[in-house]
Design an enzyme around this catalytic site. Sequence first.
Site, PDB file in Angstrom:
ATOM      1  N   VAL A 127       0.865  -1.194   0.000  1.00 55.78           N
ATOM      2  CA  VAL A 127       0.000   0.000   0.000  1.00 55.78           C
ATOM      3  C   VAL A 127       0.895   1.236   0.000  1.00 55.78           C
ATOM      4  O   VAL A 127       1.809   1.358   0.821  1.00 55.78           O
ATOM      5  CB  VAL A 127      -0.909   0.058   1.253  1.00 55.78           C
ATOM      6  N   ILE A 131       5.735   4.924   0.464  1.00 54.31           N
ATOM      7  CA  ILE A 131       5.310   5.650   1.680  1.00 54.31           C
ATOM      8  C   ILE A 131       5.261   4.684   2.861  1.00 54.31           C
ATOM      9  O   ILE A 131       4.611   3.646   2.775  1.00 54.31           O
ATOM     10  CB  ILE A 131       3.899   6.260   1.501  1.00 54.31           C
ATOM     11  N   LYS A 200      -6.301  -1.937  -1.380  1.00 55.36           N
ATOM     12  CA  LYS A 200      -5.403  -1.224  -0.461  1.00 55.36           C
ATOM     13  C   LYS A 200      -6.149  -0.746   0.778  1.00 55.36           C
ATOM     14  O   LYS A 200      -5.646  -0.872   1.892  1.00 55.36           O
ATOM     15  CB  LYS A 200      -4.734  -0.058  -1.200  1.00 55.36           C
TER      16      LYS A 200
HETATM   17  N1  HSE Z   1      -1.366   0.657 -10.359  1.00 56.65           N
HETATM   18  C1  HSE Z   1      -0.960   1.117  -9.068  1.00 56.65           C
HETATM   19  C2  HSE Z   1      -1.056   2.640  -9.009  1.00 56.65           C
HETATM   20  C3  HSE Z   1       0.460   0.656  -8.792  1.00 56.65           C
HETATM   21  O1  HSE Z   1      -1.264   3.263 -10.057  1.00 56.65           O
HETATM   22  O2  HSE Z   1      -0.972   3.219  -7.941  1.00 56.65           O
HETATM   23  C4  HSE Z   1       0.869   0.693  -7.348  1.00 56.65           C
HETATM   24  O3  HSE Z   1       0.128  -0.169  -6.553  1.00 56.65           O
END
Ligand code: HSE
Length: 400
Positions: A127, A131, A200
């Site tokens: 996630v 960060i 997430k």
């Molecule tokens: N496809 C995801 C994004 C990649 O654009 O944030 C990172 O998890």
Amino acid sequence: MIKIAVMGYGTIGSGVVQVIETNQESICKKIGEGIEVKYILDLRDFEDDPIQSKVVHDYQTIAQDPEIAIVVESMGGIEPAYTFVKAMLSAGKSVTTSNKALVAAHGAELIATAKEKNVNFMFEASVGGGIPIIRALNSCLTADRIEEISGIVNGTTNYMMTRMAEEGCEFDDVLREAQEKGYAEKDPTADIEGHDAGRKIAILTSLIAGQQVDFEDVHTEGISKITATDILYAKKMDRVIKLLATSRQAGDTYTVMVAPFLLPKDHPLYTVNGVFNAVFVHGNMLGDAMFYGSGAGSLPTASAVVADVVELAKHIGRHIELEWRPEKLEIADYKQQTLRFFVRTGADADAIAQAFGSVTYIDVPEAEGEKGFLTGEMTEEAYEKKAEALGDVRQMIRYS
Ligand code: HSE
């Protein structure tokens, strides 16, 4: 010497090798001993790459090697990642993964396996990319009851919403641009329909609740219906449209959802633009905190994975307690939350007044043949009934 294996030599896996090579000296100092990538597991060979001598094609080579203490999983997807990770933990190896699909679906079980084997399962990069939000929740914010966690956790859609706001262009054009820049996948569904953000926020909510939140239960709306006309209305209201993943305490559970929201200038996530991610946390003792940075990409994500490797190396032979029980948390019905709603309709003022009572009109001269208005506060359930009574609703965006 700590010997590790990397499963999957794609964008993240190759980043992990690069981070370890580039910062070898300081990483070793932090661990207190040397670190070596002994194996790279991949279906492919990399003949022109110096890592070829480390490439193996059978995960059992890693599982059965007693020298390997830590395994990085950077393959993505649920299978075979789940089988391989389970085998590594069962063989007494600690694992870190960047794979949100795996963590959202099997996090509780893999943590339990790690505990049983006195090793660790970490997933900082799953996630928010680079960060540090997972370790913050698991270590730094454990004194708090987290009442809200809301974030912009998908870089692709945030890039697209930023470009639409800056240029006033239509969704399809900005999607094409995001694909050309390599942000959006050829099949962009998981990003633009909010499924990636849904996984997430399910992981983050599982961590703050201490038990399993199924991402299938999270009400998810994406950005594919946002138009250039919506952006004009947003500007008129001095707001921006952002795809938010939110989780708010509701009694002894949480209301969890992913949807576009109209954010005001004083909202902490208003200025999070481009591919950046940010996660806002409100704790009952802490008050507010915000975590901001690079949410995707090879090196930022690999940096978080390697930080997990360092943490795993420091805790060999000791399981770090992590509360994520497998019993499923029944999340609150999102239709009971109270919000204001921005609505665009072809209906006339009388019909609007009849359905919604008193509303605030937003006048955008370019939007001919329709009206845009803001409702008062009401539950989602009440909104749906009124919208049905009105008919001809062209757009609804939640107003935070
Ligand atoms: N496809 C995801 C994004 C990649 O654009 O944030 C990172 O998890």
